[in-house]
Design a protein around this motif. Structure first.
Motif, mmCIF file in Angstrom:
data_model
loop_
_atom_site.group_PDB
_atom_site.id
_atom_site.type_symbol
_atom_site.label_atom_id
_atom_site.label_comp_id
_atom_site.label_asym_id
_atom_site.label_seq_id
_atom_site.Cartn_x
_atom_site.Cartn_y
_atom_site.Cartn_z
ATOM 1 N N ASP A 95 -6.722 44.616 80.817
ATOM 2 C CA ASP A 95 -7.319 44.245 79.527
ATOM 3 C C ASP A 95 -7.832 45.483 78.801
ATOM 4 O OD1 ASP A 95 -6.951 41.492 79.868
ATOM 5 O OD2 ASP A 95 -8.760 41.365 81.095
ATOM 6 N N VAL A 96 -7.595 45.521 77.489
ATOM 7 C CA VAL A 96 -8.092 46.627 76.669
ATOM 8 C C VAL A 96 -8.622 46.053 75.360
ATOM 9 C CG1 VAL A 96 -7.537 48.770 75.454
ATOM 10 C CG2 VAL A 96 -6.426 48.254 77.636
ATOM 11 N N LEU A 97 -9.783 46.531 74.945
ATOM 12 C CA LEU A 97 -10.340 46.223 73.629
ATOM 13 C C LEU A 97 -10.794 47.536 73.015
ATOM 14 C CD1 LEU A 97 -11.366 44.389 71.350
ATOM 15 C CD2 LEU A 97 -13.475 44.061 72.678
ATOM 16 N N ALA A 98 -10.274 47.863 71.840
ATOM 17 C CA ALA A 98 -10.604 49.136 71.210
ATOM 18 C C ALA A 98 -10.601 48.993 69.698
ATOM 19 C CB ALA A 98 -9.605 50.213 71.632
ATOM 20 N N MET A 99 -11.317 49.899 69.047
ATOM 21 C CA MET A 99 -11.330 49.994 67.587
ATOM 22 C C MET A 99 -10.706 51.316 67.203
ATOM 23 S SD MET A 99 -15.112 48.485 66.826
ATOM 24 C CE MET A 99 -15.606 46.913 67.605
ATOM 25 N N LEU A 100 -9.814 51.269 66.206
ATOM 26 C CA LEU A 100 -9.003 52.446 65.890
ATOM 27 C C LEU A 100 -8.838 52.625 64.390
ATOM 28 C CD1 LEU A 100 -6.397 51.478 68.538
ATOM 29 C CD2 LEU A 100 -7.411 53.758 68.535
ATOM 30 N N PRO A 101 -8.610 53.876 63.955
ATOM 31 C CA PRO A 101 -8.254 54.114 62.553
ATOM 32 C C PRO A 101 -6.832 53.631 62.289
ATOM 33 C CG PRO A 101 -8.169 56.166 63.784
ATOM 34 C CD PRO A 101 -8.739 55.128 64.715
ATOM 35 N N LEU A 102 -6.555 53.284 61.036
ATOM 36 C CA LEU A 102 -5.260 52.679 60.711
ATOM 37 C C LEU A 102 -4.084 53.591 61.023
ATOM 38 C CD1 LEU A 102 -5.881 50.811 57.343
ATOM 39 C CD2 LEU A 102 -6.201 50.026 59.679
ATOM 40 N N ASP A 103 -4.250 54.891 60.759
ATOM 41 C CA ASP A 103 -3.095 55.768 60.922
ATOM 42 C C ASP A 103 -2.799 56.110 62.374
ATOM 43 O OD1 ASP A 103 -5.432 57.213 61.114
ATOM 44 O OD2 ASP A 103 -4.568 59.058 60.331
ATOM 45 N N ARG A 104 -3.612 55.606 63.300
ATOM 46 C CA ARG A 104 -3.389 55.897 64.725
ATOM 47 C C ARG A 104 -3.144 54.642 65.560
ATOM 48 N NH1 ARG A 104 -5.020 61.198 65.949
ATOM 49 N NH2 ARG A 104 -5.026 62.347 63.990
#
Length: 321
Positions: A95-104
């Protein structure tokens, strides 16, 4: 852009933080008074067929080795997210939960998938090799965090439906309906999204054409489902693209490779499908893919802004001529 509202809501005196004003003004100069894209990505990933794979393990040693493999993926996921300039909320097992910038976010999803699949392939499982379904939900940064995460889980569920091993991208616009796309990792969907970004980044296809695809879809909604219809749609789409490109600088890219790839995509990836009451579903799917790909490109606004200026100037020059 919102710190004034924050101070007003909390009653804290802005004058007590002069360094904040100074730093904000410096940022505005760096950004040329253009605000960064206010949308962010929430990525939720989960392993497929994990229960079935575990049921094939017959000894305590095999279970221990499999647990070690999952631990390796958790560590790998942390590194991948950090290197993608994201924030890892948690990574436990599959399981993975992450917040990321759109370009990445899209590239990060692919790196997570590749890492997981490689570890599962090398884990010694003889029958069922688990895959990783990844959902990416994109929303405005001021949306409630619980909503952003809930949307991420909905995207992850869509990635697993109907046949797992999927990548789903849901774009929740504040001013319009949600745009959703989904495809399997082994279907060329990810590679197609990368290609669509390339054609928008280079100026091979203008952003405005996305909305005209929906009109084209309406024109074909009552046509029979056969090869002749697909061929007619393909020719109409290419004609539309060539007409739009007449106003653009032809030196941006070579057009023919893009046209060939588009034809291949319409055929190989079953883009021209039926099943929608209002639109021809294949073109609607294509327009959704193009819309999301274009939004990814617009999120890196420096390069895009420069390119749009060149396109606009060339278009005005052609109109004058």
């Amino acid at each position: 852009s919102r710190y004034n509202d924050y101070f007003r809501e909390t009653g804290i005196k802005l004058s007590n933080y002069p360094e904040l004003i100074t730093l904000t003004e410096e940022l505005k100069k760096i950004l040329n008074n253009k605000l960064p894209n206010p949308y962010m990505a929430v990525l939720v990933a989960d392993g497929d067929l994990m229960g079935k794979a575990i049921s094939t393990l017959s000894s305590p040693e095999e279970h221990r080795n499999f647990s070690k493999t999952l631990s390796k993926f958790a560590e790998s996921a942390k590194q991948i997210v950090v290197e993608s300039q994201g924030c890892l909320v948690y990574s436990g097992g599959d399981d993975v939960l992450a917040m990321l910038p759109l370009d990445r976010c899209l590239a990060c999803a692919k790196l997570l998938y590749d890492s997981f699949y490689a570890l599962m392939t090398d884990s010694g499982l003889s029958q069922t090799v688990p895959t990783l379904s990844v959902g990416i939900s994109i929303g405005h940064f001021i949306e409630p965090l619980e909503d952003l995460i809930s949307w991420g889980r909905l995207a992850e569920n869509a990635a697993k439906t109907p046949d797992r091993n999927g990548l789903a991208i849901h774009w929740h616009s504040r001013s319009g309906a949600t745009v959703e796309i989904r495809g399997r990792w082994d279907s060329g969907f990810y590679e197609r999204m990368e290609k669509w970004q390339e054609i928008f980044r280079t100026g091979a296809v203008p952003f405005q054409i996305i909305y005209q695809l929906r009109e084209l879809a309406k024109e074909y909604r009552d046509w029979p489902e056969n090869d002749q219809t697909n061929q007619a749609i393909g020719y109409d789409l290419l004609r539309l693209l060539k007409r739009k490109r007449a106003k653009l600088d032809q030196t941006f890219v070579e057009w023919e490779p893009i046209a060939d790839y588009l034809k291949e995509s319409l055929d190989t990836h079953n883009m021209l499908l039926s099943g929608d009451n209002c639109y021809h579903a294949g073109i609607l799917q294509l327009s959704n893919e193009w819309w999301i790909a274009s939004q990814f490109i617009k999120s890196t606004f420096y390069e895009c802004q420069e390119k749009e200026i060149k396109i606009k100037e060339q278009g005005e020059k052609n109109d004058t001529n």
